[in-house]
Write a protein that holds these residues in place. Structure first.
Motif, PDB file in Angstrom:
ATOM      1  N   THR A 192      58.433  40.714  44.147  1.00 48.54           N
ATOM      2  CA  THR A 192      57.723  39.690  43.067  1.00 48.54           C
ATOM      3  C   THR A 192      58.561  39.272  42.291  1.00 48.54           C
ATOM      4  N   LEU A 212      59.085  36.943  38.578  1.00 51.41           N
ATOM      5  CA  LEU A 212      59.143  36.330  37.322  1.00 51.41           C
ATOM      6  C   LEU A 212      59.722  35.159  36.439  1.00 51.41           C
ATOM      7  N   PHE A 233      50.228  36.357  34.492  1.00 54.61           N
ATOM      8  CA  PHE A 233      50.900  36.960  35.354  1.00 54.61           C
ATOM      9  C   PHE A 233      51.434  38.637  35.540  1.00 54.61           C
ATOM     10  N   TRP A 283      57.300  44.784  31.587  1.00 50.30           N
ATOM     11  CA  TRP A 283      58.026  44.047  32.331  1.00 50.30           C
ATOM     12  C   TRP A 283      59.020  45.010  33.215  1.00 50.30           C
ATOM     13  N   MET A 333      56.383  33.648  39.855  1.00 46.25           N
ATOM     14  CA  MET A 333      55.498  33.892  39.225  1.00 46.25           C
ATOM     15  C   MET A 333      56.478  32.881  37.834  1.00 46.25           C
ATOM     16  N   MET A 393      63.552  39.823  37.569  1.00 45.77           N
ATOM     17  CA  MET A 393      62.841  39.108  36.519  1.00 45.77           C
ATOM     18  C   MET A 393      63.795  38.327  35.674  1.00 45.77           C
ATOM     19  N   VAL A 426      52.900  33.441  30.541  1.00 48.17           N
ATOM     20  CA  VAL A 426      53.583  34.436  31.210  1.00 48.17           C
ATOM     21  C   VAL A 426      51.845  35.469  31.343  1.00 48.17           C
TER      22      VAL A 426
END
Length: 611
Positions: free
Chosen positions: A495, A497, A479, A514, A469, A526, A476
């Motif tokens: 996943t 991000l 997401f 997050w 993502m 992330m 954002v």
């Protein structure tokens, strides 16, 4: 084979007339005539008295009925936000109601080789960015404009083009399709219609024209069209784009820290009692109100009476101040508006500004100006309120990516909205909806809203599919919805991000969420980029290049890639970066990398929600 008195129920004169007429008819005319005669027979049967059995038996023998050829239509849509797909499905339903077999397909799911196999093609397509096709129309658009496109003399078609008159290349993709199909020999069954953002009425007229062209009974087609359900209506809800739900504001928070140059609102709205449903990737349409200060400045500048009654639509009216506040667009200028204003004012300077050779000057003028500027710059003062409001378009809804999961927060919908404020020409300017949310919306207030379903931005059907993502700033939002949904459904796919903004300390939107998702394993990885925290600006695409090898491994392993945010700059740069990563990781040429990414789009493994 010819008709004569021995093989038909006609006398010699009738047979001769028919033999002269029938060879001149094309297939469409023959089908229409068959339906017309059948409809006439049915009407006569309803009006005639019922014959007794002996009378019926004694009646003259009739020629066997010739069954009408089945009517079929293929509807192809190219849609970025879901409007096109919604209209295509609505049209399919209308046509089915009048016994036309209709199939609505995304252009990405249609095999271009099948163009030679169909007789009736209906296209519903939006224009994206600077006159570009939406993502799911790219491949079909490219094929049709290539040398591989076949001659289509057998094809009848019509185009509904969706666009926004505030953009220079208004409805360009629809115009492209319309012109190209004509070049290939196809015949228009109804003229193209170009729709502005308030498209319901013009789209409805196009559907009616198409239905009549396809139907042997135009009145039945019109009846079916008029009785269709409103666009965007949820199956379980009475609320839609044309009948919005008034959602109560539950929370309205500023996500940015003290000292930030930005203001980002997190809104939580109640959908309780609406029956509205949504999925991650959908958008919320919000009908905003213009800033009261700008409304008052326009009224004062023109010397109008704020209580004067002016029209606001078919059989509707309101006091002038209310009309400018809630119904009319007054902050965005468009070329059609300036053309009408030139006629209204008689201004030669304005007429010159809208001439084709002044495209660059027009683009510069309308970029940051509003109705008040137009009034002051080109002598509209002295015109009546009814004259000026008569050339304004309706205030369109604003679409925002939904930032919540209905499974995680039932009966609620969340938004992430960046407040727009700037100065130009010695005046403060406002983003219509964002400033309303920031300055004039408190918990307990209500907003008129509807759900805009977007089938082009959806989580993979397989919950084990990894997802990447990429969403800087308010991009954002969806997401947050994706991860909340995956947490609720216990999805196991990895996943990753990528998020970016200006400063870590003040602009890390939803930071604690997050972090919790990383701790709980909902978010696997992330990477962040804060462009103003370093001497050299760093954006999400730079972080992607830093992780190029691992990113390609995810992509090559079947991960789906999602991008949300600014189309003109960010999304373009991210797209180029993905091509670079794929070329390097797979050892491909730039052309092969571009084809790889196109295949990902066609497989729905590369989806974008860009604006």
């Amino acid at each position: 084979m010819e008709l004569n008195v021995t093989n038909s129920p006609f006398n010699e004169q009738q047979a001769e007339l028919l033999n002269r007429l029938l060879p001149t008819l094309n297939e469409h005319q023959r089908i229409w005539l068959t339906g017309f005669l059948a409809a006439g027979s049915a009407a006569a049967a309803l009006q005639a008295p019922v014959a007794s059995a002996p009378q019926a038996a004694a009646a003259a023998p009739q020629a066997p009925a010739v069954p009408a050829a089945p009517r079929e239509a293929t509807i192809l849509f190219g849609s970025q936000t879901g409007n096109g797909s919604g209209l295509a499905k609505k049209l399919a339903k209308r046509l089915e109601e009048q016994q036309v077999k209709a199939e609505a397909l995304s252009m990405a799911d249609f095999k271009p080789a099948n163009l030679k196999k169909i007789d009736n093609l209906l296209i519903v397509v939006s224009t994206h960015g600077e006159g570009e096709p939406p993502d799911n129309a790219l491949a079909f658009h490219e094929f049709l404009h290539s040398k591989r496109a076949p001659k289509l003399e057998q094809l009848r078609y019509s185009v509904l083009a969706l666009g926004d008159t505030s953009y220079e290349f208004f409805c360009q993709t629809g115009k492209d399709f319309d012109a190209r199909l004509a070049e290939l020999g196809a015949t228009r069954l109804a003229e193209r219609v170009d729709c502005d953002v308030d498209f319901d009425e013009s789209a409805g007229e196009w559907m009616k024209a198409v239905a009549e062209a396809l139907s042997a009974s135009p009145s039945a087609a019109a009846s079916a069209a008029d009785s269709a359900a409103p666009l965007s209506a949820d199956p379980e809800s009475e609320y839609s784009r044309s009948n919005p739900f008034r959602a109560e504001v539950l929370e309205n928070l500023n996500l940015n820290g003290r000292g930030s140059a930005r203001e980002t609102r997190h809104l939580e709205l109640s959908l309780e009692g609406s029956g509205l449903t949504y999925e991650p990737g959908d958008s919320l349409g919000v009908y905003p109100e213009n800033h009261p200060r700008l409304v008052d400045e326009i009224i004062e500048e023109m010397g109008w009476n704020p209580d004067e009654i002016v029209p606001t639509g078919k059989n509707a009216s309101a006091a002038l101040r209310e009309a400018l506040h809630r119904y009319y667009e007054i902050t965005v200028l468009t070329k059609p508006l300036l053309e009408q204003a030139a006629k209204l004012s008689g201004s030669e300077a304005l007429a010159k500004l809208t001439a084709p050779e002044a495209a660059a000057e027009l683009r510069a003028y309308i970029g940051e100006r509003d109705l008040l500027d137009l009034i002051r710059d080109f002598g509209l003062k002295g015109r009546t309120a009814a004259e000026v409001t008569g050339i304004l378009r309706k205030l369109p809804a604003r679409l925002y990516s939904i930032a919540s999961s209905a499974k995680a927060t039932p009966d609620e919908v969340h938004l992430t909205v960046r407040t727009v404020r700037y100065a130009c020409g010695g005046r403060d300017r406002y983003g219509v909806c964002s400033v309303q949310m920031a300055e004039r919306l408190e918990p307990g207030d209500q907003l008129p809203v509807f759900i805009q379903h977007n089938p082009n931005f959806k989580l993979p059907a397989n919950p084990d599919t990894p997802i990447i993502m990429i969403g800087p700033g308010t991009g954002v939002a969806p997401f947050r919805s994706f991860l909340a949904e995956r947490e609720e459904t216990d999805a196991r796919g990895r996943t990753w991000l990528f998020f970016g903004d200006q400063h870590f300390s003040t602009d890390f939107l939803y930071q604690t969420e997050w972090q919790r998702w990383i701790k709980d394993g909902v978010l696997t990885k992330m990477d962040v980029a804060f462009s103003r925290d370093t001497d050299e600006k760093v954006y999400v695409q730079h972080r992607m290049l830093e992780k190029s090898k691992e990113l390609y491994e995810w992509i090559d392993g079947g991960a789906a890639v999602y991008v949300c945010g600014d189309e003109k700059n960010m999304a373009h740069d991210v797209h180029t970066t993905l091509e670079t990563i794929i070329a390097q990781g797979g050892g491909f040429s730039p052309e092969q990398a571009s084809e790889y990414l196109l295949r990902m789009q066609q497989e729905k493994r590369y989806q974008r929600d860009v604006y």
